[in-house]
Design a protein around this motif. Sequence first.
Motif, PDB file in Angstrom:
ATOM      1  N   ALA A 160       0.737  -1.220  -0.197  1.00  0.00           N
ATOM      2  CA  ALA A 160       0.107   0.116  -0.134  1.00  0.00           C
ATOM      3  C   ALA A 160       0.880   1.223  -0.038  1.00  0.00           C
ATOM      4  N   THR A 161       0.649   2.438  -0.502  1.00  0.00           N
ATOM      5  CA  THR A 161       1.012   3.730  -0.609  1.00  0.00           C
ATOM      6  C   THR A 161       0.030   4.459  -0.131  1.00  0.00           C
ATOM      7  N   GLU A 162       0.744   5.846   0.431  1.00  0.00           N
ATOM      8  CA  GLU A 162      -0.053   6.823   0.503  1.00  0.00           C
ATOM      9  C   GLU A 162      -0.573   7.629  -0.437  1.00  0.00           C
ATOM     10  N   LYS A 163      -1.781   8.562  -0.631  1.00  0.00           N
ATOM     11  CA  LYS A 163      -2.124   8.885  -1.723  1.00  0.00           C
ATOM     12  C   LYS A 163      -1.237  10.073  -1.983  1.00  0.00           C
ATOM     13  N   GLN A 164      -0.444  10.084  -3.195  1.00  0.00           N
ATOM     14  CA  GLN A 164       0.617  11.050  -3.855  1.00  0.00           C
ATOM     15  C   GLN A 164       0.157  12.380  -3.289  1.00  0.00           C
ATOM     16  N   HIS A 165      -1.054  12.894  -3.839  1.00  0.00           N
ATOM     17  CA  HIS A 165      -1.461  14.146  -3.586  1.00  0.00           C
ATOM     18  C   HIS A 165      -1.476  14.855  -2.026  1.00  0.00           C
ATOM     19  N   ASP A 170       8.861  16.380  -1.445  1.00  0.00           N
ATOM     20  CA  ASP A 170       9.953  15.318  -1.260  1.00  0.00           C
ATOM     21  C   ASP A 170       9.739  14.027  -0.795  1.00  0.00           C
ATOM     22  N   LYS A 171       8.534  13.726  -0.523  1.00  0.00           N
ATOM     23  CA  LYS A 171       7.938  12.344   0.078  1.00  0.00           C
ATOM     24  C   LYS A 171       7.525  11.446  -0.921  1.00  0.00           C
ATOM     25  N   ASN A 175       7.593   7.136  -1.597  1.00  0.00           N
ATOM     26  CA  ASN A 175       6.310   6.710  -1.363  1.00  0.00           C
ATOM     27  C   ASN A 175       5.700   5.443  -2.290  1.00  0.00           C
ATOM     28  N   VAL A 176       6.385   5.815  -3.503  1.00  0.00           N
ATOM     29  CA  VAL A 176       6.052   4.903  -4.642  1.00  0.00           C
ATOM     30  C   VAL A 176       7.236   3.891  -4.961  1.00  0.00           C
ATOM     31  N   TYR A 202       6.039  10.658 -10.620  1.00  0.00           N
ATOM     32  CA  TYR A 202       6.781   9.729  -9.939  1.00  0.00           C
ATOM     33  C   TYR A 202       6.082   8.296  -9.993  1.00  0.00           C
ATOM     34  N   THR A 203       4.982   8.233 -10.033  1.00  0.00           N
ATOM     35  CA  THR A 203       4.083   7.044 -10.063  1.00  0.00           C
ATOM     36  C   THR A 203       4.307   6.406 -11.529  1.00  0.00           C
ATOM     37  N   LEU A 204       4.089   7.170 -12.461  1.00  0.00           N
ATOM     38  CA  LEU A 204       4.525   6.757 -13.862  1.00  0.00           C
ATOM     39  C   LEU A 204       5.971   6.357 -14.038  1.00  0.00           C
ATOM     40  N   ASN A 205       6.744   7.095 -13.544  1.00  0.00           N
ATOM     41  CA  ASN A 205       8.391   6.605 -13.702  1.00  0.00           C
ATOM     42  C   ASN A 205       8.635   5.448 -12.879  1.00  0.00           C
ATOM     43  N   GLU A 206       7.923   5.154 -11.485  1.00  0.00           N
ATOM     44  CA  GLU A 206       8.151   3.969 -11.011  1.00  0.00           C
ATOM     45  C   GLU A 206       7.720   2.863 -11.670  1.00  0.00           C
ATOM     46  N   CYS A 207       6.545   2.714 -12.258  1.00  0.00           N
ATOM     47  CA  CYS A 207       5.993   1.801 -13.006  1.00  0.00           C
ATOM     48  C   CYS A 207       6.752   1.488 -14.437  1.00  0.00           C
ATOM     49  N   SER A 208       7.329   2.932 -15.036  1.00  0.00           N
ATOM     50  CA  SER A 208       8.216   2.707 -16.119  1.00  0.00           C
ATOM     51  C   SER A 208       9.262   1.849 -15.780  1.00  0.00           C
ATOM     52  N   LYS A 209      10.080   2.197 -14.809  1.00  0.00           N
ATOM     53  CA  LYS A 209      11.217   1.462 -14.351  1.00  0.00           C
ATOM     54  C   LYS A 209      11.048  -0.223 -14.354  1.00  0.00           C
ATOM     55  N   GLN A 210       9.720  -0.472 -13.774  1.00  0.00           N
ATOM     56  CA  GLN A 210       9.343  -1.907 -13.598  1.00  0.00           C
ATOM     57  C   GLN A 210       9.259  -2.598 -14.895  1.00  0.00           C
ATOM     58  N   LEU A 211       8.681  -1.899 -15.814  1.00  0.00           N
ATOM     59  CA  LEU A 211       8.324  -2.489 -17.035  1.00  0.00           C
ATOM     60  C   LEU A 211       9.705  -2.481 -18.020  1.00  0.00           C
ATOM     61  N   ARG A 212      10.557  -1.656 -17.690  1.00  0.00           N
ATOM     62  CA  ARG A 212      11.782  -1.595 -18.359  1.00  0.00           C
ATOM     63  C   ARG A 212      12.606  -2.651 -17.872  1.00  0.00           C
TER      64      ARG A 212
END
Length: 239
Positions: A160-165, A170-171, A175-176, A202-212
């Motif tokens: 689980a993560t906190e809601k980004q907004h 800086d957190k 979080n993701v 950041y969320t898109l980036n973290e998911c992109s990293k995993q896909l890559r």
Amino acid sequence: MSVLERLLKAIYPDRCPCCRQLKGIDEPCDDCAVVLKKQEISGKVCRRCGLEKRFCCCSQYHYLFEGVAAPFYNRDLAKDGVYGIKYKEAPFAAKYFGKRTAESFIKRFPDVKPDFVCCVPCYSKEARKKNYDAVEQLAKAVADELDLPLKLKALKKVRATEKQHTLPQDKRQANVKGAYKPTARFDGKTVLLIDDIKTTGYTLNECSKQLRMAGAEKVYCATALMTSKRQENALVKTR
Ligand SMILES: [Zn+2]
Ligand SMILES: [Zn+2]
């Protein structure tokens, strides 16, 4: 229209995806269309961060995706429409906003042919509790519009993560970090990753990293809405 479709239309008549009033159309009504037009991300747009070039935020981030496309800024009626999908008040609006998201992707990246569409997953307990996932609804509509295969379970959320907004800037990255994992290999694939809203990316980036890391050659992203502090500040100045 088939008998079944007609029957469904009689039970669930088309509503405006923004004000949700019964209008007999599943596109925005005339009043909403005028307001919605003002929230479009248009003109000279940065293909990397997806914002108008004057609000480009690329220098602040190290993006692992090729680029991101979105049709609307996260405010007013566009926000009402997408939040209606998010909070299940107006799930039918996924069709319209999915269509517009797909159109913005084609417009920004006419030369890109993704192998499949996937989405940012939510933590399974959240989805099970609601038995509904707004981002999946949006991804389905995008895949339909682009006539591309859909892999809803390409990624899974492992904690689980906190809601980004709700977090300070800086957190958000921490979080993701490590919250998503791929469920298969995607060697050499070009992927289109869908989320409802991009804020920092950041969320898109973290998911992109995993896909890559799972072999994907390129990841493109598309969201229905984008938040931009610079755009909001510019609006305040002109008021
Ligand atoms: Zn309306
Ligand atoms: Zn940019």
